[in-house]
Design a protein around this motif. Structure first.
Motif, PDB file in Angstrom:
ATOM      1  N   GLU A 320       0.826  -1.203   0.000  1.00 64.39           N
ATOM      2  CA  GLU A 320       0.000   0.000   0.000  1.00 64.39           C
ATOM      3  C   GLU A 320       0.867   1.264   0.000  1.00 64.39           C
ATOM      4  OE1 GLU A 320      -4.150  -1.139   2.145  1.00 64.39           O
ATOM      5  OE2 GLU A 320      -2.422  -0.977   3.486  1.00 64.39           O
ATOM      6  N   PRO A 321       1.696   1.441  -1.029  1.00 61.99           N
ATOM      7  CA  PRO A 321       2.585   2.603  -1.070  1.00 61.99           C
ATOM      8  C   PRO A 321       1.838   3.923  -1.220  1.00 61.99           C
ATOM      9  CG  PRO A 321       2.633   1.439  -3.172  1.00 61.99           C
ATOM     10  CD  PRO A 321       1.846   0.588  -2.220  1.00 61.99           C
ATOM     11  N   GLN A 322       0.554   3.876  -1.602  1.00 60.25           N
ATOM     12  CA  GLN A 322      -0.217   5.111  -1.759  1.00 60.25           C
ATOM     13  C   GLN A 322      -0.430   5.825  -0.436  1.00 60.25           C
ATOM     14  OE1 GLN A 322      -1.378   2.036  -2.036  1.00 60.25           O
ATOM     15  NE2 GLN A 322      -3.579   1.857  -1.603  1.00 60.25           N
ATOM     16  N   PHE A 323      -0.147   5.138   0.669  1.00 61.66           N
ATOM     17  CA  PHE A 323      -0.298   5.757   1.990  1.00 61.66           C
ATOM     18  C   PHE A 323       1.056   6.149   2.593  1.00 61.66           C
ATOM     19  CE2 PHE A 323      -4.105   2.706   2.174  1.00 61.66           C
ATOM     20  CZ  PHE A 323      -4.936   3.650   1.591  1.00 61.66           C
ATOM     21  N   SER A 324       2.068   6.256   1.758  1.00 62.19           N
ATOM     22  CA  SER A 324       3.428   6.509   2.258  1.00 62.19           C
ATOM     23  C   SER A 324       3.569   7.894   2.889  1.00 62.19           C
ATOM     24  CB  SER A 324       4.447   6.354   1.123  1.00 62.19           C
ATOM     25  OG  SER A 324       4.168   7.281   0.078  1.00 62.19           O
ATOM     26  N   HIS A 325       2.663   8.811   2.587  1.00 54.70           N
ATOM     27  CA  HIS A 325       2.764  10.167   3.130  1.00 54.70           C
ATOM     28  C   HIS A 325       2.215  10.276   4.551  1.00 54.70           C
ATOM     29  CE1 HIS A 325      -1.315   9.765   1.600  1.00 54.70           C
ATOM     30  NE2 HIS A 325      -1.672  10.788   2.343  1.00 54.70           N
ATOM     31  N   LEU A 326       1.585   9.221   5.052  1.00 55.83           N
ATOM     32  CA  LEU A 326       0.932   9.284   6.352  1.00 55.83           C
ATOM     33  C   LEU A 326       1.902   8.963   7.491  1.00 55.83           C
ATOM     34  CD1 LEU A 326      -2.328   7.357   5.392  1.00 55.83           C
ATOM     35  CD2 LEU A 326      -2.089   9.834   5.662  1.00 55.83           C
ATOM     36  N   ALA A 327       1.710   9.620   8.622  1.00 55.44           N
ATOM     37  CA  ALA A 327       2.480   9.308   9.825  1.00 55.44           C
ATOM     38  C   ALA A 327       1.993   7.991  10.415  1.00 55.44           C
ATOM     39  CB  ALA A 327       2.346  10.434  10.841  1.00 55.44           C
ATOM     40  N   ARG A 328       2.876   7.311  11.156  1.00 57.28           N
ATOM     41  CA  ARG A 328       2.546   6.016  11.761  1.00 57.28           C
ATOM     42  C   ARG A 328       2.685   6.059  13.271  1.00 57.28           C
ATOM     43  NH1 ARG A 328       2.408   5.886   6.217  1.00 57.28           N
ATOM     44  NH2 ARG A 328       2.072   3.784   5.438  1.00 57.28           N
ATOM     45  N   LEU A 329       1.720   5.413  13.947  1.00 55.75           N
ATOM     46  CA  LEU A 329       1.812   5.189  15.377  1.00 55.75           C
ATOM     47  C   LEU A 329       1.763   3.684  15.589  1.00 55.75           C
ATOM     48  CD1 LEU A 329       1.791   6.518  18.250  1.00 55.75           C
ATOM     49  CD2 LEU A 329      -0.691   6.169  18.224  1.00 55.75           C
ATOM     50  N   ALA A 330       2.855   3.104  16.090  1.00 56.93           N
ATOM     51  CA  ALA A 330       2.961   1.645  16.214  1.00 56.93           C
ATOM     52  C   ALA A 330       3.105   1.248  17.679  1.00 56.93           C
ATOM     53  CB  ALA A 330       4.147   1.133  15.410  1.00 56.93           C
ATOM     54  N   PHE A 331       2.482   0.103  18.035  1.00 55.95           N
ATOM     55  CA  PHE A 331       2.601  -0.424  19.392  1.00 55.95           C
ATOM     56  C   PHE A 331       2.163  -1.882  19.399  1.00 55.95           C
ATOM     57  CE2 PHE A 331      -1.564   1.387  18.834  1.00 55.95           C
ATOM     58  CZ  PHE A 331      -2.454   0.611  19.554  1.00 55.95           C
ATOM     59  N   THR A 332       2.510  -2.587  20.481  1.00 54.96           N
ATOM     60  CA  THR A 332       2.132  -4.001  20.624  1.00 54.96           C
ATOM     61  C   THR A 332       0.765  -4.073  21.300  1.00 54.96           C
ATOM     62  OG1 THR A 332       3.401  -4.047  22.687  1.00 54.96           O
ATOM     63  CG2 THR A 332       4.493  -4.871  20.702  1.00 54.96           C
ATOM     64  N   PHE A 333      -0.266  -3.895  20.529  1.00 52.72           N
ATOM     65  CA  PHE A 333      -1.638  -3.858  21.030  1.00 52.72           C
ATOM     66  C   PHE A 333      -2.022  -5.191  21.657  1.00 52.72           C
ATOM     67  CE2 PHE A 333      -6.313  -3.860  19.602  1.00 52.72           C
ATOM     68  CZ  PHE A 333      -6.743  -3.313  20.814  1.00 52.72           C
ATOM     69  N   ASN A 334      -2.743  -5.109  22.782  1.00 50.98           N
ATOM     70  CA  ASN A 334      -3.153  -6.344  23.462  1.00 50.98           C
ATOM     71  C   ASN A 334      -4.234  -7.099  22.696  1.00 50.98           C
ATOM     72  OD1 ASN A 334      -5.690  -5.114  24.051  1.00 50.98           O
ATOM     73  ND2 ASN A 334      -4.961  -4.379  26.036  1.00 50.98           N
ATOM     74  N   ALA A 335      -4.799  -6.467  21.646  1.00 50.25           N
ATOM     75  CA  ALA A 335      -5.783  -7.098  20.756  1.00 50.25           C
ATOM     76  C   ALA A 335      -7.047  -7.523  21.486  1.00 50.25           C
ATOM     77  CB  ALA A 335      -5.174  -8.290  20.025  1.00 50.25           C
ATOM     78  N   ARG A 336      -7.284  -6.953  22.641  1.00 56.27           N
ATOM     79  CA  ARG A 336      -8.453  -7.336  23.432  1.00 56.27           C
ATOM     80  C   ARG A 336      -9.409  -6.173  23.681  1.00 56.27           C
ATOM     81  NH1 ARG A 336     -10.774 -10.789  26.970  1.00 56.27           N
ATOM     82  NH2 ARG A 336     -11.646  -9.965  28.901  1.00 56.27           N
ATOM     83  N   ASP A 337      -8.883  -5.064  24.107  1.00 56.29           N
ATOM     84  CA  ASP A 337      -9.750  -3.959  24.532  1.00 56.29           C
ATOM     85  C   ASP A 337      -9.905  -2.942  23.404  1.00 56.29           C
ATOM     86  OD1 ASP A 337     -11.213  -2.080  25.870  1.00 56.29           O
ATOM     87  OD2 ASP A 337     -10.005  -2.137  27.681  1.00 56.29           O
TER      88      ASP A 337
END
Length: 372
Positions: A320-337
């Motif tokens: 999805e290179p069309q979204f290359s201009h967007l900032a990213r927020l990454a984290f190890t989400f608990n995938a529950r809440d």
């Protein structure tokens, strides 16, 4: 949803004395050379070949064929609308034109169209017809269901390329959710309640991306408030759901407020996805250092380990290179809440939490050279 190659299929045919994997890949490379999806198509075809080899039941084969045809056709038709935000609207097909809800649904369709949002419905009458009527054909998509008795789509989408007909309810339901960047639910019957609870279950369990789910009723209406009271007293108080799960849905009493809820959700949030074990939120604006620091403690419960990390596109999302201009927020989400995840999205959508653009150094303008 990361793709996991199924080597068991290849080994199955190798052990049977059939070298089908290389033959399938050879044919795929003829019709789609250099496609990064060749391994996926290969496993799809090998799955069908295994069904043919076992040849247990003709009915199973017919179901698979019909479902595959419906999926392929829908993917192809909807490709022309790719990139446009869409809102799925549910509600009773039996709502008469003189009912206040009909007028509200028509207002909703018009308000969504003004925000350049497409309106998806089941293409029937009542609330569905009203929403499409308000939105107009250019902003409408209808997902109809073929039934053994005569049935017509509403006048807005009938006979147009904006209408898709499905044989199976389950494939139709898939596209109601897959294509939706938000959902608005008006009062309705069993079908509407089914869609409401299914959508909330999919988002709550992480099987569907987080999107706004808006319950719309007339001023003073008690339909959705009664349903929410039941959920609060019977589900939340008995701990069948998390208290924060109630954050996944909001109740409003006007079309304008419903659209405002949707637009606010995408004020900064763009989209999200999993990259291996990292959950990544793509944003239109990076967050300020102060907001990021506050998140480390205020939303620490969402992280299994480490902290929130903000970064720019570094090529990891090669599909999805069309979204290359967007900032990213990454984290190890608990995938529950996912209710708390919604609270995090609300936080990053606040303009006061965005990084201010650095001022550009003023450049002196030069007079154009005179031609003599």
């Amino acid at each position: 949803m990361p793709y996991q190659p199924n080597d068991l299929l290849s080994r199955h045919f190798e052990e049977s004395g059939h070298d089908l994997t290389s033959k399938v890949e050879e044919q795929l490379n003829l019709v789609s050379p250099n496609s990064p999806n060749i391994p996926i198509y290969r496993d799809m075809i090998l799955t069908v070949l295994r069904m043919a080899q076992e040849d247990h039941n003709r009915w199973n084969a017919k179901i698979t064929l019909q479902a595959l045809r419906e999926l392929e056709h829908a993917f192809r038709v909807l490709e022309q609308f790719k990139g446009r935000r869409k809102v799925t609207v549910f509600g009773s097909a039996r709502t008469p034109i003189e009912h206040p809800l009909y007028g509200m649904a028509r207002e909703l369709g018009a308000a969504l169209a003004r925000s350049d949002l497409m309106v998806i419905t089941g293409a029937g009458g009542g609330i569905m017809a009203a929403a499409h009527e308000g939105a107009g054909l250019e902003h409408s998509l209808g997902f109809n269901i073929t039934l053994p008795f005569e049935q017509h789509a509403n006048p807005t989408v009938q006979g147009t390329t904006n209408l898709l007909s499905f044989h199976f309810f389950f494939t139709r339901k898939l596209f109601f959710v897959k294509e939706a960047d938000a959902l608005v639910l008006c009062p309705g019957g069993f079908g509407t309640l089914d869609e409401a609870l299914e959508v909330l279950t999919l988002i709550q369990t992480g099987k569907s991306p987080l999107v706004p789910v808006v319950l719309l009723d007339t001023p003073g209406g008690t339909f959705w408030q009664g349903a929410l009271d039941f959920i609060h007293h019977q589900l939340e108080e008995n701990r069948y759901i998390l208290p924060t799960d109630m954050k996944l849905v909001s109740l409003v009493y006007s079309a304008e407020e419903a659209v405002a809820q949707i637009n606010q959700f995408y004020n900064n949030f763009h989209s999200s996805r999993w990259l291996k074990h990292q959950f990544v939120i793509r944003m239109n604006h990076p967050l300020s250092d102060g907001a990021l620091e506050h998140m480390q403690t205020a939303f620490a419960d969402l992280c299994l380990s480490d902290h929130f990390h903000q970064h720019v596109y570094n090529g990891e999302e090669h599909d999805e290179p069309q979204f290359s201009h967007l900032a990213r927020l990454a984290f190890t989400f608990n995938a529950r809440d996912h209710g708390r995840l919604r609270e995090l999205v609300d936080y990053i959508n606040l303009p006061e939490n965005w990084a201010q653009p650095k001022p550009q150094a003023q450049q002196r303008t030069r007079e154009p050279s005179k031609v003599t």
